[in-house]
Design a protein around this motif. Structure first.
Motif, short mmCIF file in Angstrom:
data_model
loop_
_atom_site.label_atom_id
_atom_site.label_comp_id
_atom_site.label_asym_id
_atom_site.label_seq_id
_atom_site.Cartn_x
_atom_site.Cartn_y
_atom_site.Cartn_z
N THR A 1 0.83 -1.21 0.00
CA THR A 1 0.00 0.00 0.00
C THR A 1 0.86 1.26 0.00
O THR A 1 0.35 2.35 -0.21
CB THR A 1 -0.93 0.03 1.23
N LYS A 2 2.14 1.13 0.22
CA LYS A 2 3.03 2.30 0.30
C LYS A 2 3.59 2.65 -1.07
O LYS A 2 3.90 1.78 -1.87
CB LYS A 2 4.20 2.00 1.24
N SER A 3 3.74 3.95 -1.33
CA SER A 3 4.33 4.39 -2.59
C SER A 3 5.80 4.75 -2.43
O SER A 3 6.52 4.86 -3.41
CB SER A 3 3.56 5.59 -3.15
N ASN A 4 6.23 4.93 -1.18
CA ASN A 4 7.60 5.32 -0.89
C ASN A 4 8.14 4.36 0.17
O ASN A 4 7.63 4.32 1.29
CB ASN A 4 7.60 6.77 -0.38
N VAL A 5 9.16 3.57 -0.17
CA VAL A 5 9.66 2.54 0.74
C VAL A 5 11.17 2.70 0.94
O VAL A 5 11.90 2.97 0.00
CB VAL A 5 9.38 1.12 0.18
N THR A 6 11.60 2.53 2.19
CA THR A 6 13.02 2.53 2.52
C THR A 6 13.38 1.16 3.07
O THR A 6 12.77 0.70 4.04
CB THR A 6 13.36 3.62 3.55
#
Length: 130
Positions: free
Chosen positions: A20-25
Motif C-alpha cells: 500500500t506504500k508508494s515510498n519505501v526505505t
C-alpha cells in the motif's frame, strides 16, 4: 526473514513489502527483541507487481537484490542505492519499472553498478546516475 541469527552479527533479508506504500526505505538495520540485525538482501519477488510503488531507498548494508525483486513495478521512478556493497542483482530484478526511472548510486560505484544492473531487465531509457 532472519538469514543469520546472532546477537553480534545477525543478518536479515527483506522478504515481503507493504503493497500500500508508494515510498519505501529498505533500512540499514532492524531491531527485534533488543537484537539489531543488518538488512543484507531483498528477497525474490519482494516488491513484484507493486503498482503503487514510486520510490525506493536501498539501505547501506544490502549486498544482494534477488530475482524479480522489483519486477512489474511500473510506477517505480526513483531508486536510491546507498549501499556500496552490492555484489549480486538477480535476473529481471528491475524488469518492468518505469521507462523514465532514475537509479541513483554512490559516486564511487557508478561504473560498476551500471555493469551490474545492465542486464537485469532495465530498459535502455532508465538512467543510472551518481
Amino acid at each position: 526473514k532472519v538469514t543469520k541469527p546472532s546477537v553480534k552479527n545477525g543478518m536479515v533479508e527483506l522478504s515481503k513489502a507493504d503493497k500500500t506504500k508508494s515510498n519505501v526505505t529498505v533500512p540499514d538495520t532492524i531491531t527485534v527483541d533488543g537484537v539489531t540485525y543488518k538488512v543484507i538482501s531483498i528477497s525474490k519477488d519482494a516488491f513484484k507487481g507493486n503498482k503503487k510503488l514510486k520510490k525506493v531507498t536501498i539501505g547501506k548494508n544490502v549486498t544482494k537484490i534477488n530475482a524479480n525483486s522489483f519486477n512489474g513495478c511500473k510506477n517505480l521512478k526513483t531508486v536510491t542505492v546507498k549501499s556500496t556493497q552490492i555484489k549480486t542483482v538477480g535476473r529481471n530484478a528491475f524488469k518492468g519499472i518505469n521507462a523514465k526511472a532514475k537509479i541513483k548510486v554512490p559516486k564511487s560505484k557508478l561504473k560498476y553498478y551500471k555493469e551490474l544492473f545492465a542486464k537485469k531487465g532495465l530498459k535502455s531509457t532508465v538512467k543510472i546516475v551518481k
